[in-house]
Motif scaffolding. Structure first.
Motif, PDB file in Angstrom:
ATOM      1  N   HIS B 102     -49.487 -29.930 -19.738  1.00  0.00           N
ATOM      2  CA  HIS B 102     -48.459 -30.272 -20.583  1.00  0.00           C
ATOM      3  C   HIS B 102     -46.980 -30.360 -20.036  1.00  0.00           C
ATOM      4  O   HIS B 102     -46.374 -31.417 -19.940  1.00  0.00           O
ATOM      5  CB  HIS B 102     -48.434 -29.813 -21.966  1.00  0.00           C
ATOM      6  CG  HIS B 102     -47.431 -30.091 -22.902  1.00  0.00           C
ATOM      7  ND1 HIS B 102     -47.542 -31.029 -23.831  1.00  0.00           N
ATOM      8  CD2 HIS B 102     -46.019 -29.722 -23.149  1.00  0.00           C
ATOM      9  CE1 HIS B 102     -46.294 -31.215 -24.610  1.00  0.00           C
ATOM     10  NE2 HIS B 102     -45.334 -30.357 -24.010  1.00  0.00           N
ATOM     11  N   ALA B 104     -46.585 -30.187 -16.744  1.00  0.00           N
ATOM     12  CA  ALA B 104     -46.542 -31.155 -15.747  1.00  0.00           C
ATOM     13  C   ALA B 104     -45.939 -32.523 -16.361  1.00  0.00           C
ATOM     14  O   ALA B 104     -45.175 -33.280 -15.415  1.00  0.00           O
ATOM     15  CB  ALA B 104     -47.601 -31.238 -14.737  1.00  0.00           C
ATOM     16  N   TYR B 105     -46.583 -32.901 -17.259  1.00  0.00           N
ATOM     17  CA  TYR B 105     -46.349 -34.256 -17.815  1.00  0.00           C
ATOM     18  C   TYR B 105     -44.821 -34.113 -17.899  1.00  0.00           C
ATOM     19  O   TYR B 105     -44.326 -35.304 -17.860  1.00  0.00           O
ATOM     20  CB  TYR B 105     -47.187 -34.505 -19.173  1.00  0.00           C
ATOM     21  CG  TYR B 105     -48.381 -34.595 -18.969  1.00  0.00           C
ATOM     22  CD1 TYR B 105     -49.377 -34.562 -17.829  1.00  0.00           C
ATOM     23  CD2 TYR B 105     -49.184 -34.149 -20.217  1.00  0.00           C
ATOM     24  CE1 TYR B 105     -50.565 -34.578 -17.886  1.00  0.00           C
ATOM     25  CE2 TYR B 105     -50.877 -34.009 -20.080  1.00  0.00           C
ATOM     26  CZ  TYR B 105     -51.447 -34.292 -19.086  1.00  0.00           C
ATOM     27  OH  TYR B 105     -52.727 -34.334 -18.865  1.00  0.00           O
ATOM     28  N   HIS B 106     -44.190 -33.224 -18.441  1.00  0.00           N
ATOM     29  CA  HIS B 106     -42.824 -33.109 -18.779  1.00  0.00           C
ATOM     30  C   HIS B 106     -41.983 -32.861 -17.757  1.00  0.00           C
ATOM     31  O   HIS B 106     -40.851 -32.794 -17.780  1.00  0.00           O
ATOM     32  CB  HIS B 106     -42.422 -32.343 -20.048  1.00  0.00           C
ATOM     33  CG  HIS B 106     -42.943 -32.620 -21.137  1.00  0.00           C
ATOM     34  ND1 HIS B 106     -42.178 -33.494 -21.896  1.00  0.00           N
ATOM     35  CD2 HIS B 106     -44.159 -32.721 -22.030  1.00  0.00           C
ATOM     36  CE1 HIS B 106     -42.822 -34.096 -22.986  1.00  0.00           C
ATOM     37  NE2 HIS B 106     -44.213 -33.659 -23.088  1.00  0.00           N
ATOM     38  N   GLY B 107     -42.387 -32.958 -16.413  1.00  0.00           N
ATOM     39  CA  GLY B 107     -41.705 -32.509 -15.092  1.00  0.00           C
ATOM     40  C   GLY B 107     -41.355 -30.986 -14.900  1.00  0.00           C
ATOM     41  O   GLY B 107     -40.156 -31.127 -14.410  1.00  0.00           O
TER      42      GLY B 107
END
Lengths: 265, 352
Positions: B102, B104-107
């Motif tokens: 999660h 990682a999806y948000h950087g």
């Protein structure tokens, strides 16, 4: 406070990479089931049609050379299609796992593209593993070295088309229709894709030839044979490529549209 | 800047001509816990859906920290986090991996997300289960994991859709505590619920929604206070030295008292029509018992005062007036309406 709120400098491309990595990561852990799924069925097709029937004398000796390019095309195309459709149907109806990615800071259409790209990747791997298996089972099959690069490109394109069609199906089929999906969509696609026979040979069975011409898989099989067994009459490669690129564009657009419809209320 | 700003929101679904959300407007301040309270099908989840970029509004706007969720959905998604009603955790991943992916999806950079995952897992009491697969967790644990996951990208606004529906009391209290933690950290919380106690306990302000419309919006205390004739003060006095009529008049003269009812001194309970509609049965029984009891004692009178003011505001005046009338107060009780009374008053009794 009038200043705009700060947002973390996450680039959509990086997020896209993470979303793709999640799928690759999960596949890596379930490698054996994945391989079983993509190998068993085409293995038997190759074995029965290319080996058993040939050695019994029911089909001609050069049939194996015609069959293998078709089966590789089929595995890439159908592998990509199934690996895009099935997870989507489950995701949207039951597990809802995909929601976390729909809430990631990337355009939702990119999530659809990722799903197709990943489906195509699985299809590509499925096609690749069939090649050495084919060489092991079948007798007297040789692929010229010069044909390898074009063949790989055709397989990739075929997988992308399969994934795009898979996205279109996966976003338009209700979960309770999964059973008929196999009977009504996958089976006809499998047997009208000119994978087990060269399309040009259907001249005396005109109506069936027309139906096969509507299946994008036909153009993957024909392009493969054009490269690998050029002596067998085939559709010109440029026509195949044109149709595949057009199909990719058409079904890709339909698929993304369907995905947006399912992802947003 | 408002943390959440919803203006004239309308949502009509294709299959249903009746709008799910029908001109809803409200704002939530940064750092507050804002509750959307309403019966099933009132439009709460649709509203949260629009705010979290998953439902496209038919008309109207919704902003999160000034970011239009429709036009700049990508930026909005970085500012907000969602804890949905249903478990949507990634079943192919472990608990810890759910958090890491999660982020990682948000950087969130790798080092930061690893450290943050460990810290949040500990805080949520999940550290020893970090490696478990999602299939193995219970409903309460899934809820905790979803809250943990939502925290990973440091959202400014957290949306919780019915956060404690279906949880056991322990898990429920745990979730309530975490919501208070969020508030303490300055995270704005918007939650939907049809649990009145939960709303009253947790929320700074509550918007009561039904049929897609906002019916009331205020603090829990103000909502209950705003119910017409909402607070009651019942006094039982010794009437040996004074006249009941005079006492009643004096009480009615107090500022803020809407009306006075003389209940007892005579035999029998109060006429049912005199009681406000919507009183819980327990209250009615208590009133009847009290009346019967006081009817037996000679020389006592019981009065009930109805007021829109707080009991604390009205009480000193009541006691002063009774003192002036030389009445000895033998019993005194205060009745305040619950949020449930407000809710039923506004949304009616029919089943959904």
């Amino acid at each position: 406070m009038t200043t705009a709120v700060d947002t973390r400098p996450s680039t959509p491309l990086r997020t896209f990479g993470s979303v793709l990595w999640r799928d690759v990561f999960v596949t890596g852990r379930d490698l054996l089931p994945f391989l079983a799924q993509v190998i068993v069925q085409p293995f038997f097709t190759l074995f029965i049609f290319g080996k058993v029937l040939t050695s019994l004398g029911y089909v001609g000796g050069n049939y194996a050379a015609i069959l293998l390019p078709g089966i590789v095309a089929l595995n890439g195309f159908l592998g990509a299609l199934q690996n895009t459709t099935m997870p989507l149907i489950l995701d949207f109806s039951w597990t809802r796992e995909i929601e976390d990615r729909l809430l990631a800071p990337i355009p939702i259409a990119w999530v659809a593209v990722e799903k197709m790209l990943f489906g195509a990747l699985r299809g590509f791997v499925a096609a690749l593993v069939m090649i050495p298996i084919g060489f092991l089972i079948l007798d007297d099959v040789h692929w010229p070295a010069a044909a390898w690069l074009p063949v790989l490109l055709i397989v990739i394109l075929g997988a992308l088309v399969g994934a795009a069609i898979g996205m279109t199906i996966g976003t338009s089929v209700q979960p309770r229709q999964i059973n008929i999906l196999f009977a009504v969509i996958l089976m006809p696609l499998m047997f009208t894709g000119s994978t087990q026979f060269p399309w040009m040979g259907l001249a005396h069975l005109r109506w069936f030839q027309v139906i096969c011409a509507l299946n994008p898989l036909t153009y993957v099989s024909e392009a493969m044979r054009a490269e690998l067994v050029p002596q067998v009459p085939h559709i010109a490669v440029w026509i195949c490529l044109l149709v595949l690129v057009a199909a990719c564009g058409l079904f890709g657009t339909l698929g993304i549209r369907g995905f947006l419809r399912r992802a947003l209320d | 800047m408002k943390a959440v700003e919803v203006t004239d929101l309308v949502k009509v679904y294709k299959k249903n001509p009746k709008p799910a959300v029908d001109g809803l407007s409200f704002t939530a301040e940064p750092g507050e816990v804002f509750g959307l309270l309403g019966p099933n099908g009132a439009g709460k989840t649709s509203t949260i859906g629009v705010l979290t970029t998953r439902v496209l509004p038919t008309s109207g706007t919704a902003r999160v920290y000034g970011v239009d969720v429709l036009r700049e959905s990508r930026r909005a998604r970085q500012l907000l986090a969602v804890v949905p009603q249903r478990n949507n955790l990634d079943r192919s991943l472990s608990i810890r991996q759910n958090l890491l992916f999660h982020a990682a999806y948000h950087g969130v950079p790798r080092a930061e997300r690893t450290a943050r995952a460990d810290e949040i897992l500990t805080r949520m009491g999940l550290a020893d289960r970090a490696k478990d697969r999602i299939e193995m967790v219970s409903g309460g644990q899934a809820q905790r994991i979803m809250i943990a996951r939502a925290l990973m990208h440091r959202p400014r606004v957290m949306f919780l859709d019915e956060p404690s529906t279906g949880l056991d009391p322990q898990a429920r209290l745990f979730v309530h505590d975490r919501i208070r933690d969020l508030r303490a950290e300055g995270v704005t919380v918007v939650l939907t619920t049809h649990d009145m106690d939960e709303a009253g306990k947790l929320c700074d302000r509550i918007g009561i929604v039904d049929h897609g419309k906002l019916l009331a919006l205020d603090t829990p205390a103000a909502l209950t206070r705003g119910l017409p004739g909402s607070t009651t003060v019942s006094v039982t006095v010794n009437l040996v030295a004074s006249d009941a009529e005079v006492v009643e008049k004096a009480l009615a003269g107090i500022e803020g008292v809407e009306r006075v009812e003389k209940i007892a001194a005579a035999a029998g309970g109060p006429p049912p029509g005199a009681l406000p509609a919507g009183l819980p049965p327990a209250a009615l029984a208590a009133i009847a018992a009290k009346a019967a009891e006081s009817a037996g004692a000679a020389g006592t009178g019981q009065f009930r005062l109805y007021t829109g003011l707080d009991a604390a505001v009205i009480l000193p005046a009541v006691l002063r007036v009774l003192g002036d009338s030389a009445c000895e107060v033998t019993d005194l009780s205060i009745g305040t309406p619950s949020l449930e009374d407000v809710f039923i008053h506004l949304t009616g009794r029919e089943l959904r």
